[in-house]
Design an enzyme around this catalytic site. Structure first.
Site, mmCIF file in Angstrom:
data_model
loop_
_atom_site.group_PDB
_atom_site.id
_atom_site.type_symbol
_atom_site.label_atom_id
_atom_site.label_comp_id
_atom_site.label_asym_id
_atom_site.label_seq_id
_atom_site.Cartn_x
_atom_site.Cartn_y
_atom_site.Cartn_z
ATOM 1 N N LYS A 1 56.667 52.273 43.548
ATOM 2 C CA LYS A 1 57.777 53.125 43.225
ATOM 3 C C LYS A 1 58.213 54.172 42.507
ATOM 4 O O LYS A 1 56.693 54.439 41.506
ATOM 5 C CB LYS A 1 59.209 51.882 41.980
ATOM 6 N N SER B 1 66.478 44.644 39.852
ATOM 7 C CA SER B 1 66.162 45.054 41.469
ATOM 8 C C SER B 1 64.569 45.379 42.176
ATOM 9 O O SER B 1 64.965 46.139 42.755
ATOM 10 C CB SER B 1 65.859 47.114 40.640
ATOM 11 N N SER C 1 67.100 48.306 42.400
ATOM 12 C CA SER C 1 66.566 49.791 42.951
ATOM 13 C C SER C 1 65.140 50.456 43.705
ATOM 14 O O SER C 1 65.290 50.915 44.294
ATOM 15 C CB SER C 1 67.138 50.998 41.393
#
Length: 493
Positions: free
Chosen positions: A82, A181, A157
């Protein structure tokens, strides 16, 4: 072995083939790059792809495997990270304009541990800007799409990481979880993700959103992959003041596939208004499957559920307003082009560099921390957080696992959530409590709805009880069978 056969494997299955010399690390990377080339123009799971670096790294790892220096179960397996987790020499943007050209001089501890185990990093995945969002639509680089249905969001996210795994572009990925997330996009994308107990994985090198809530975790194709990854990632790190030294890191021992004797509680508070009937039916069917395997299942009142969302957004926004003050155009990142004085440079840089959702949360955080409102909002949210933890403590005196949905619905269509930010915030109702209480939570797919979109089942346990999560999840997977991801071949499916 052909590329399509490789693409269908789990990370552990591929790691075994690499150790047995049936597949090379370079072949595994090329299988992912082929899938990325095929899918990425539509999915947009990645912000940056490091093709040449990945191939060079694969060749280096293969030499270590051949010499016997790397014998771990995931050596040579390609991964994604990420884009809020620092990677030395590789752009790390938080999917924000203000960090669009930032290249860290060091790697996060989690990345360093993966690479020490032989991981090959393919690139950095798209995300909601600074992890603020639930759809991966607030990214400066544009939205990611759900591999199951490309007119729908992948969640957020960590939507880019989950979409990359679901689309076969990576065998596993790192995500971060501040209020769900990892778990919510895992639900939307039909993959398995775990947020471990707060402090289990070092936060060193994770660009902070809410420091008391943020936690790195693995996203993979099944529970066994997540357990093996957590064994690699979990450790005490003196560079992180929130890191915890645990007595037991042998998570794969819990993959027994046996549910007998597990005490499972389902909060009645989670099954009321706002929960989609299809999601409810699928999750309760999962609980019934565990009951048939010998677990006890009981409904109970958890309490404090209505207070979780307001407490979370007050605390997270307050911490974000402090953490994001470092992005000012002086030290690194974007700087506005024209300004007359220092004050105007700060103002223009932050106005141009941050997107609407980040600005909204910075302003909310500054408000609740301001004189006259600190006691009324921030301190009250901290008290609510303590009461939420007590409610879970009482629940875990009776139950080993709390089972429920990960999200109120399956993935919404692109564009729907951003029209109503409040509705987007309320979509975190089932996940934020684990962050407020520091608890581990795991999401795994249990069904698809009528539209063909995945439904995720969330399991939560008491602090440091990840083994119970892995035991329950492996037992459920034994009932459910192998989960097939929507990995498309060159003909289309």
């Amino acid at each position: 072995m052909n590329m399509q056969d490789i693409a269908q494997m789990t990370a552990l299955e591929l790691g075994k083939k690499i150790q047995e010399r049936e597949v090379s690390a370079e072949e595994a990377v090329r299988a992912c790059l082929t899938q990325i080339q095929r899918e990425e123009t539509q999915i947009h799971a990645f912000v940056s792809i490091e093709e040449e670096k990945a191939l060079a790294r694969a060749r280096q790892v293969q030499k270590q495997i051949d010499s016997g220096a790397l014998a771990g179960p995931l050596a040579g397996v390609p991964a994604a990270v990420k884009d809020n987790i620092c990677t030395e020499g590789m752009r790390t943007t938080c999917s924000s304009r203000i960090l669009s050209d930032f290249v860290p001089a060091y790697s996060a501890e989690a990345v360093a541990r993966l690479e020490a185990a032989g991981a090959v990093i393919l690139g950095k995945t798209n995300m909601d800007e600074f992890a603020m969002g639930s759809t991966t639509e607030t990214s400066y680089f544009g939205p990611t799409k759900n591999p199951w249905k490309r007119t729908h969001v992948p969640g957020g996210s960590s939507g880019g990481s989950c979409a990359a795994v679901a689309a076969g572009e990576a065998f596993y990925a790192l995500g971060s979880d501040t209020g769900g997330s990892i778990r919510q996009p895992s639900s939307f994308c039909g993959v398995t993700g775990i947020k471990p107990t707060y402090g289990t994985i070092s936060r060193y090198g994770l660009i902070a959103y809410g420091s008391s809530l943020d936690q790195i975790g693995p996203i993979a194709r099944d529970t066994a992959d997540c357990a093996a990854l957590l064994e690699i990632l979990a450790s005490y790190d003196k560079k992180d003041s929130t890191s915890i030294c645990r007595e037991d890191y042998h998570f794969t021992e819990a993959l027994t596939g046996e549910a007998k004797g597990l005490r499972i509680g389902i909060p009645s508070d989670y099954l009321g208004q706002g929960l989609d009937e299809g999601v409810k039916k699928a999750v309760l069917a999962g609980a019934e499957g565990l009951k048939e395997q010998g677990a006890s299942v009981e409904y109970f009142d958890l309490g404090m559920v209505p207070y979780a969302i307001p407490a979370y957004y007050v605390i997270a926004s307050a911490e974000a307003s402090s953490n994001l003050s470092r992005f000012d155009g002086i030290k690194y990142g974007y700087r506005a082009g024209e300004y007359e004085d220092l004050h105007e440079m700060y103002k223009k840089t932050r106005s141009e560099g941050f997107g609407p959702e980040v600005k909204r949360r910075i302003m909310l955080g500054a408000f609740v921390l301001s004189s006259g409102y600190y006691d009324a909002y921030y301190l009250k949210a901290l008290r609510a957080k303590a009461l939420i933890k007590k409610a879970f403590d009482r629940a875990f005196e009776r139950f080993d696992i709390i089972l429920g949905p990960a999200a109120p619905s399956t993935a919404p269509a692109l564009g729907e959530s951003l029209q109503d930010p409040m509705k987007m915030y309320l979509g975190d109702i089932y996940t934020v409590s684990a962050n407020l209480a520091g608890l581990p939570g795991l999401c795994l797919p249990c069904a698809t709805d009528e539209a063909g979109l995945p439904v995720g089942m969330q399991l939560m346990a008491d602090c440091f009880q990840e083994k119970k999560l892995f035991r329950a999840a492996s037992a459920y997977e034994k009932i459910r069978g192998r989960w097939r991801l929507p990995i498309r071949d060159k003909e289309g499916m």
